[in-house]
Design an enzyme around this catalytic site. Sequence first.
Site, PDB file in Angstrom:
ATOM      1  CG  ASP A   1      -0.473   2.528  -1.122  1.00  0.00           C
ATOM      2  OD1 ASP A   1       0.498   1.960  -0.601  1.00  0.00           O
ATOM      3  OD2 ASP A   1      -0.371   3.290  -2.110  1.00  0.00           O
TER       4      ASP A   1
ATOM      5  CD  GLU B   1     -23.020   1.089   6.086  1.00  0.00           C
ATOM      6  OE1 GLU B   1     -23.430   0.324   5.186  1.00  0.00           O
ATOM      7  OE2 GLU B   1     -22.797   2.300   5.909  1.00  0.00           O
TER       8      GLU B   1
HETATM    9  C1  NOJ Z   1       3.342   2.258  -0.423  1.00  0.00           C
HETATM   10  C2  NOJ Z   1       3.483   0.851  -0.917  1.00  0.00           C
HETATM   11  O1  NOJ Z   1       3.785   0.012   0.171  1.00  0.00           O
HETATM   12  C3  NOJ Z   1       4.566   0.877  -1.968  1.00  0.00           C
HETATM   13  O2  NOJ Z   1       4.933  -0.419  -2.367  1.00  0.00           O
HETATM   14  C4  NOJ Z   1       4.104   1.723  -3.128  1.00  0.00           C
HETATM   15  O3  NOJ Z   1       5.159   1.858  -4.050  1.00  0.00           O
HETATM   16  C5  NOJ Z   1       3.677   3.121  -2.672  1.00  0.00           C
HETATM   17  N1  NOJ Z   1       2.884   3.091  -1.487  1.00  0.00           N
HETATM   18  C6  NOJ Z   1       2.899   3.817  -3.745  1.00  0.00           C
HETATM   19  O4  NOJ Z   1       1.626   3.244  -3.878  1.00  0.00           O
END
Ligand code: NOJ
Length: 534
Positions: free
Chosen positions: A207, A258
């Site tokens: 993310d 790894e």
């Molecule tokens: C991207 C994620 O796909 C989204 O759903 C989220 O709100 C934001 N990152 C923050 O983590």
Amino acid sequence: MRTSANPQVTSDASWWRDAVVYQVYLRSFADGNGDGIGDLGGLRSRLPYLSWLGVDALWINPHYPSGGADGGYDITDYRAVDPDYGDVADLEALVDDARRLGLRVVLDVVPNHTSDRHPWFQAALADPDAPEAARYHFAPPSAEPPNNWQSLFGGPAWSRTPDGRWYLHLFAPEQPDLNWGDPAVAADFERTLRFWLDRGVSGFRVDVAYGLFKDAGLRDNPGAYSPTLFGHGPEQAMTWNQPEVHDVWRRWRSICDEYPDTMLVGEVCLADLEQVALYSRPDEMHQSFSFRLLKSPWSAESFADGVRTALDAFGAVGAPVSWVLGNHDKDRQVSRFGGGALGTARARAAALLVLALPGSAYLYAGDELGLPQAEVPDEAKLDPIFFRSGGARAGRDGCRVPMPWNADRGVGFSADDAATPWLPIPADWDQYAVSRQARDGGSVLTLYRRALALRDAHPALGSGDAAVSRRGDVLTVRCTAADGSVVRCVVNMGSETALVRTRGTVLLASTTGVRRSAGSVALPADTAIWLAEA
Ligand code: NOJ
Ligand code: CA
């Protein structure tokens, strides 16, 4: 690393290069215990469906204990499972079951921010001098926030603590940004990666992989954030894409190396795809999403540009493109492309395009059913984007509504038919149910299943070289396999029928209205075909 007694997944170090990865929005996929919330038990029971559909792997949206402020992207414990979804043993059982069916499991990991309820942030709130305080971005009390940075969910990116300090959150206030300059942060995430890799997962979707580090001087951003752009650019240069972040991905890559056959796929929301591709250099993440087609309007020019730009940018670093047409952050394709029969025809055509292109393809759960964006009443909405924009932005709840499985049982999302789903399911969604579409030769589901089977069988689909051309509203991608076989994907994105000259065979059409005559095919508007060239 755990190994299964009966592993169907065979070792293939670069399986991810042309994998079809199915994105499971866990809360909305299948409710195994009848409380109205999707869970790991429910997902396990539906694995045979994913195997029948023909995908290679699944990526599960965050399964961790969470403060619940942003659909699970505000995590309180990175090495546990939210009790709503089950426990770590359920996740291990899921990985084992999946492996037996030939499916790999990829988890989501969220390194840019934690929940404000995470023990670190709680310790930092309680004591400004606690070591945990150095793991976030705090600024001393002052009348104004330290700079002009904005939250992507609306409003300023700085909020106050009860004792008057400022803290940074580039998303919701319940998601304080971590300070990656503190070595304790990096060390803890390495533990988290190994914790899950030791349980047999095949990697992570990372993310906000373009975040983590911020301008050290906290200088103002030169411009405002715009949710309508392809991604962030120079206007947001102080908050995103800092050079130090690449060292984190090098380190994470060496950890994954790894563990056999594992991979990292990054969420890198930058406008410049050449910058995005840099996150997938050979010693960094294996892939990073290309969001161009997800954000392109229905036009051959725009799609041709999106495909070409992605192929060039990722080709330059030797990484495959990871194509995305839908996810849990964007309106459903059917609605984006015009809604109703028109939007459905276009979404069907777009599916054939994306599944023909070389690289990996990420399919969002429910797109294979042609689900539209659901109308979620304001009082049922949960997305912070809706609340922080004062209702000006609809938010993402409409693409996160639970899956319809069984038309004979309401929609069959919950083990208990009487359960109230966590987001309301539109009354007429039984029409999209898997049970109905699986029996219908003309359904969106049948189209996806056929396309995935052909992609598996035909070496020119999903790998090899692609040449993109466009004539007016007609986009053609000519895919050539290493063995010289060729499949052309032709998409008519205009409003008139187009004549496609070919001596080849129609492998698949996105609609039944395609007419074949000697030497040509009449391709209706908003339709795509796969042609095996002689
Ligand atoms: C991207 C994620 O796909 C989204 O759903 C989220 O709100 C934001 N990152 C923050 O983590
Ligand atoms: Ca449940």
